[in-house]
Scaffold this active site. Structure first.
Site, PDB file in Angstrom:
ATOM      1  N   ASP A 159       0.840  -1.196   0.000  1.00  0.00           N
ATOM      2  CA  ASP A 159       0.000   0.000   0.000  1.00  0.00           C
ATOM      3  C   ASP A 159       0.883   1.257   0.000  1.00  0.00           C
ATOM      4  OD1 ASP A 159      -2.420  -1.641   0.426  1.00  0.00           O
ATOM      5  OD2 ASP A 159      -1.457  -2.046   2.337  1.00  0.00           O
ATOM      6  N   HIS A 187      -4.685  -3.294   6.577  1.00  0.00           N
ATOM      7  CA  HIS A 187      -4.488  -3.562   5.144  1.00  0.00           C
ATOM      8  C   HIS A 187      -5.837  -3.996   4.579  1.00  0.00           C
ATOM      9  CE1 HIS A 187      -3.156  -5.012   1.317  1.00  0.00           C
ATOM     10  NE2 HIS A 187      -3.686  -6.186   1.578  1.00  0.00           N
TER      11      HIS A 187
HETATM   12  P1  NAX Z   1      -2.305 -18.190  -4.117  1.00  0.00           P
HETATM   13  O1  NAX Z   1      -3.685 -18.750  -3.955  1.00  0.00           O
HETATM   14  O2  NAX Z   1      -1.690 -18.126  -5.473  1.00  0.00           O
HETATM   15  O3  NAX Z   1      -1.307 -19.029  -3.202  1.00  0.00           O
HETATM   16  C1  NAX Z   1      -1.560 -19.332  -1.872  1.00  0.00           C
HETATM   17  C2  NAX Z   1      -0.789 -20.584  -1.538  1.00  0.00           C
HETATM   18  O4  NAX Z   1      -0.899 -20.787  -0.138  1.00  0.00           O
HETATM   19  C3  NAX Z   1      -1.317 -21.835  -2.228  1.00  0.00           C
HETATM   20  O5  NAX Z   1      -0.251 -22.508  -2.883  1.00  0.00           O
HETATM   21  C4  NAX Z   1      -1.888 -22.664  -1.071  1.00  0.00           C
HETATM   22  O6  NAX Z   1      -1.741 -24.065  -1.283  1.00  0.00           O
HETATM   23  C5  NAX Z   1      -1.025 -22.174   0.083  1.00  0.00           C
HETATM   24  N1  NAX Z   1      -1.591 -22.394   1.406  1.00  0.00           N
HETATM   25  C6  NAX Z   1      -2.883 -22.310   1.793  1.00  0.00           C
HETATM   26  N2  NAX Z   1      -3.008 -22.626   3.086  1.00  0.00           N
HETATM   27  C7  NAX Z   1      -1.770 -22.889   3.539  1.00  0.00           C
HETATM   28  C8  NAX Z   1      -1.254 -23.293   4.809  1.00  0.00           C
HETATM   29  N3  NAX Z   1      -2.060 -23.517   5.844  1.00  0.00           N
HETATM   30  N4  NAX Z   1       0.086 -23.484   4.924  1.00  0.00           N
HETATM   31  C9  NAX Z   1       0.899 -23.308   3.869  1.00  0.00           C
HETATM   32  N5  NAX Z   1       0.463 -22.950   2.631  1.00  0.00           N
HETATM   33  C10 NAX Z   1      -0.848 -22.743   2.488  1.00  0.00           C
HETATM   34  O7  NAX Z   1      -2.345 -16.769  -3.410  1.00  0.00           O
HETATM   35  P2  NAX Z   1      -1.344 -15.547  -3.591  1.00  0.00           P
HETATM   36  O8  NAX Z   1      -1.777 -14.715  -4.731  1.00  0.00           O
HETATM   37  O9  NAX Z   1       0.045 -16.046  -3.546  1.00  0.00           O
HETATM   38  O10 NAX Z   1      -1.698 -14.691  -2.280  1.00  0.00           O
HETATM   39  C11 NAX Z   1      -1.396 -15.152  -0.988  1.00  0.00           C
HETATM   40  C12 NAX Z   1      -2.012 -14.250   0.064  1.00  0.00           C
HETATM   41  O11 NAX Z   1      -1.508 -12.926  -0.023  1.00  0.00           O
HETATM   42  C13 NAX Z   1      -3.532 -14.102  -0.041  1.00  0.00           C
HETATM   43  O12 NAX Z   1      -4.093 -14.238   1.250  1.00  0.00           O
HETATM   44  C14 NAX Z   1      -3.713 -12.679  -0.540  1.00  0.00           C
HETATM   45  O13 NAX Z   1      -4.950 -12.142  -0.164  1.00  0.00           O
HETATM   46  C15 NAX Z   1      -2.564 -11.999   0.157  1.00  0.00           C
HETATM   47  N6  NAX Z   1      -2.149 -10.693  -0.368  1.00  0.00           N
HETATM   48  C16 NAX Z   1      -1.734  -9.765   0.534  1.00  0.00           C
HETATM   49  C17 NAX Z   1      -1.275  -8.528   0.155  1.00  0.00           C
HETATM   50  C18 NAX Z   1      -0.803  -7.530   1.164  1.00  0.00           C
HETATM   51  O14 NAX Z   1      -0.485  -6.403   0.751  1.00  0.00           O
HETATM   52  N7  NAX Z   1      -0.739  -7.815   2.466  1.00  0.00           N
HETATM   53  C19 NAX Z   1      -1.256  -8.130  -1.274  1.00  0.00           C
HETATM   54  C20 NAX Z   1      -1.269  -9.288  -2.209  1.00  0.00           C
HETATM   55  C21 NAX Z   1      -2.158 -10.437  -1.795  1.00  0.00           C
HETATM   56  O15 NAX Z   1      -3.477 -10.122  -2.162  1.00  0.00           O
END
Ligand code: NAX
Length: 327
Positions: A159, A187
């Site tokens: 952000d 956030h």
């Molecule tokens: P993806 O869905 O591409 O990848 C998430 C991965 O996490 C998957 O491979 C899944 O198998 C794995 N996973 C799920 N539960 C798990 C657990 N208990 N232990 C280990 N791995 C696990 O998502 P992606 O685009 O990489 O985003 C990840 C997270 O970042 C989401 O929650 C998203 O909302 C968040 N974000 C946060 C941002 C921020 O500024 N704080 C911005 C970007 C993003 O939106």
């Protein structure tokens, strides 16, 4: 060779993981003199894809990459971790209520906090990226009573970087000319990007932009940028999120540049009226491996109302996870 730093990345097979791991392995997270060992933590369904990413990491022959291990159990995944990037989270799916989302994430971040408490290195530093990031960080922190609370942080650096870029574009300045911008609060769409202390090439930003641009353009553009990326790209921000995670940890470990500050969600000590213990975004500097909240800033009425609204949302989320017995 110096002892490698153990970096655990959860959600390693996801799209942010894919954008993040190569940069960590190349030395951009901790510096060009620091070897790293990657510990990739996934759910069982994600392990095969993580193995594929690990093969590609090997194929880069990064001189600083001292090893890669893959886990599907947090207890082993965080063993000896010095840095933990908690990226994997349960996304909100159609028809899911906020309580369901918080509960599903409590089921992830509670056990991860316990595993960090039990097995991570004494100097563990945790950055939560997975949403709802601030409250997920709070859940993990509450499950790690032996780890100093200040070691749990959540990411608002994306952000912050988005706000820098928007302000630079509006004023025709270079991003490097902008200093002292702040993201306050959660956030989420309630976050408050504050330019009232920011300078553009040394001039107060508030003299270069007017209030109506701030209210109807800048603040909503920054707060809703994630949705705009999804709309344009057909997928959520990944490389920019990974970049922000690198910036956050790099500054935390190596210190922020002299003078200016950045934004990070850290445990509140009560500064600026944010209830103690909440993980909320503040203006921060890093020194000696610790975040410090920039003190003594004047908060005008406009900013006060915006900060209070975002903090109220954090209080609601905290009360909801308390009510669900997650903390
Ligand atoms: P993806 O869905 O591409 O990848 C998430 C991965 O996490 C998957 O491979 C899944 O198998 C794995 N996973 C799920 N539960 C798990 C657990 N208990 N232990 C280990 N791995 C696990 O998502 P992606 O685009 O990489 O985003 C990840 C997270 O970042 C989401 O929650 C998203 O909302 C968040 N974000 C946060 C941002 C921020 O500024 N704080 C911005 C970007 C993003 O939106």
């Amino acid at each position: 060779m110096t002892t490698p730093v153990n970096v655990t990345v959860t959600g390693a097979a996801g799209q942010i993981g894919y954008a993040l791991l190569f940069r960590i392995a190349s030395g951009q997270l901790l510096g060009a003199d620091t070897p790293v060992k990657l510990r990739l933590l996934e759910i069982p369904q994600g392990v095969k894809a993580a193995e594929g990413t690990a093969m590609e990491l090997e194929d880069c022959a990064f001189p600083l990459l001292a090893g890669i291990d893959i886990f599907d159990d947090p207890k082993t995944g965080f063993e000896g971790a010095n840095v933990a990037l908690l990226v994997g989270a349960r996304p909100r799916t159609k028809g899911m209520e906020r309580g369901d989302l918080l509960e599903a994430n409590g089921g992830i971040f509670g056990p991860q906090g316990e595993a960090i408490n039990a097995g991570a290195a004494d100097d563990i530093r945790v950055l939560v990226v997975g949403n709802p990031a601030n409250t997920n960080a709070l859940i993990a922190q509450q499950h790690a009573p032996d780890v100093p609370a200040e070691r749990f942080t959540a990411m608002t650096r994306l952000d912050h970087n988005r706000a820098l870029s928007q302000l630079a574009a509006k004023t025709g300045a270079a991003v490097a000319d902008i200093a002292d911008l702040t993201i306050w609060g959660n956030h989420s769409a309630t976050q408050y990007p504050d330019v009232f202390h920011a300078t553009v090439a040394g001039k107060p930003a508030s003299e270069l932009v007017d209030r109506s641009w701030l209210e109807s353009d800048f603040i909503p553009t920054v707060a809703k940028r994630g949705a705009a990326i999804i709309e344009a790209r057909g997928a959520s921000s990944a490389a920019s999120a990974a970049n922000a995670a690198i910036d956050h940890v790099h500054d935390w470990v190596n210190g922020t540049a002299d003078g200016s500050w950045t934004s990070a969600a850290i445990v509140s000590d009560g500064s600026y009226g944010v209830p103690e213990g909440l993980i909320s975004s503040f203006p921060v500097r890093a020194k000696g491996g610790r975040w410090e909240i920039v003190q003594g800033l004047e908060v005008n009425d406009f900013s006060r109302a915006k900060i209070d609204a975002s903090v109220a949302e954090l209080v609601e989320e905290r009360d909801a996870v308390k009510g669900l017995g997650l903390i």
